[in-house]
Design an enzyme around this catalytic site. Structure first.
Site, mmCIF file in Angstrom:
data_model
loop_
_atom_site.group_PDB
_atom_site.id
_atom_site.type_symbol
_atom_site.label_atom_id
_atom_site.label_comp_id
_atom_site.label_asym_id
_atom_site.label_seq_id
_atom_site.Cartn_x
_atom_site.Cartn_y
_atom_site.Cartn_z
ATOM 1 C CD GLU A 66 43.695 34.148 42.714
ATOM 2 O OE1 GLU A 66 43.668 33.065 43.317
ATOM 3 O OE2 GLU A 66 44.305 34.312 41.645
ATOM 4 C CE LYS A 140 47.486 34.091 39.689
ATOM 5 N NZ LYS A 140 46.222 33.339 39.780
ATOM 6 C CB CYS A 181 46.907 32.831 43.740
ATOM 7 S SG CYS A 181 46.324 31.197 44.260
HETATM 8 O O1 LIG Z 1 49.560 27.301 42.705
HETATM 9 C C1 LIG Z 1 48.529 26.676 42.969
HETATM 10 O O2 LIG Z 1 48.554 25.501 43.263
HETATM 11 C C2 LIG Z 1 47.210 27.348 42.919
HETATM 12 C C3 LIG Z 1 47.279 28.677 42.254
HETATM 13 C C4 LIG Z 1 45.974 29.293 42.029
HETATM 14 O O3 LIG Z 1 44.951 28.753 42.365
HETATM 15 C C5 LIG Z 1 45.901 30.587 41.399
HETATM 16 O O4 LIG Z 1 46.931 31.141 41.013
HETATM 17 O O5 LIG Z 1 44.785 31.111 41.276
#
Ligand SMILES: O=C(O)CCC(=O)C(=O)O
Length: 310
Positions: A66, A140, A181
């Protein structure tokens, strides 16, 4: 009326599985855990050389982290954002991925970059095929808005707009579902991909030093074991001096929930073998799909609980 989850597993006959990709569905994946700097040109050149090396080591599917072309921060997103739809000249990161995919005959799930489109910013993953064609773009869908006081507070929605759909794409190495993510925390998305015949779900991610140790591996295993599917994740390498410190630990989890390959937090490339016949075998041994009791827990009627505000 908001409706976020249509459980196709419960309501519809299973989607016909796509054909097994060449070589019986056996191939190598590379999880390129890249070090990321504030220098975009350098990040792009570096990513290219890592991808080339992975290809030379036999990888056919490349997964990037990401936000690999700039620091992960709300301040950076508008500065580094690229207009992917305006063509490769407007998007040097996508241009590089397309070129290297074509030259090395790779399928690339290109991590994510900040995307600018029609006055909005997105956290976007581009998927390229071995002819360098942009096959899919995943924005996303669940923005990372959390507040764990004293530990981690982040609000992507201050700057980013959420994508408006799941992304599943047929490639040379099989049918791929994509999440970014925080998307991994929502099991419905993975269920949807499995119901639509995905062979593998790829999640570029950048968990942090609080939620990483607590949940990163757990979530990957959960998505894999619930859906009897390969789950691949790729994170940036950890930079302790960065504003947002990534957990690292890029991992491939197999359809039995087993870790096939993983790493710590340094920059590295994890190369691992995928074998879709394992998925078939596990699904025969434990036929969850045909045993599912959609008659008991059909979740279609969730509209009153659903909220999707972005
Ligand atoms: O869900 C998480 O704990 C981290 C998610 C995250 O860092 C993101 O979505 O960029």
């Amino acid at each position: 009326m908001a409706s976020v989850f249509r459980p196709e597993t419960a309501r519809q006959p299973p989607v016909e599985r796509p054909p097994t990709p060449p070589n019986g569905g056996r191939y190598k994946i590379a999880l390129c855990q890249l070090a990321v700097t504030p220098d975009k040109e350098r990040n792009i050149a570096h990513a290219r050389s890592v991808i080339e090396a992975a290809a030379d080591n036999g990888a056919q599917l490349i997964l990037l982290p990401e936000i690999w072309n700039c620091p992960y921060s709300n301040d950076s997103f508008p500065v580094y954002a690229e207009d992917i739809d305006a063509g490769f000249e407007a998007s040097p990161s996508s241009a590089m991925l397309s070129n290297v995919a074509r030259e090395k005959k790779l399928t690339i799930v290109g991590g994510s970059i900040p995307e600018r489109s029609n006055g909005h910013l997105y956290n976007t993953c581009c998927v390229f095929d071995k002819d360098g064609e942009l096959k899919a773009k995943h924005r996303k869908v669940h923005l990372f808005d959390i507040d764990i006081p004293g530990k981690i507070t982040f609000k992507e929605s201050d700057v980013l707009t959420a994508g408006d759909g799941p992304t599943i794409v047929d490639t040379d190495v099989g049918r791929i579902g994509v999440g970014i993510c925080y998307d991994i925390r929502f099991p419905e998305l993975a269920m949807l991909y499995a119901a639509r015949g995905a062979h593998i779900i790829c999640y570029p991610g950048a968990f942090n030093m609080t939620t990483g140790p607590a949940h990163w591996e757990l979530l990957q295993k959960a998505r894999a074991v619930d859906n009897q599917i390969y789950v691949a994740t790729c994170a940036p390498a950890r930079d302790p001096s960065a504003g947002y410190i990534a957990w690292g630990h890029s991992t491939l989890v197999g359809p039995f929930g087993q870790i096939v390959a993983t790493t710590e937090h340094e920059q590295t490339t994890v190369i691992a073998e995928i074998d879709y016949s394992q998925t078939e075998k596990i699904r025969l041994n434990m036929p969850l799909e045909s045993q599912r009791r959609g008659d008991l827990y059909n979740l279609v009627d969730v509209t009153r609980h659903a909220s999707h505000k972005t």
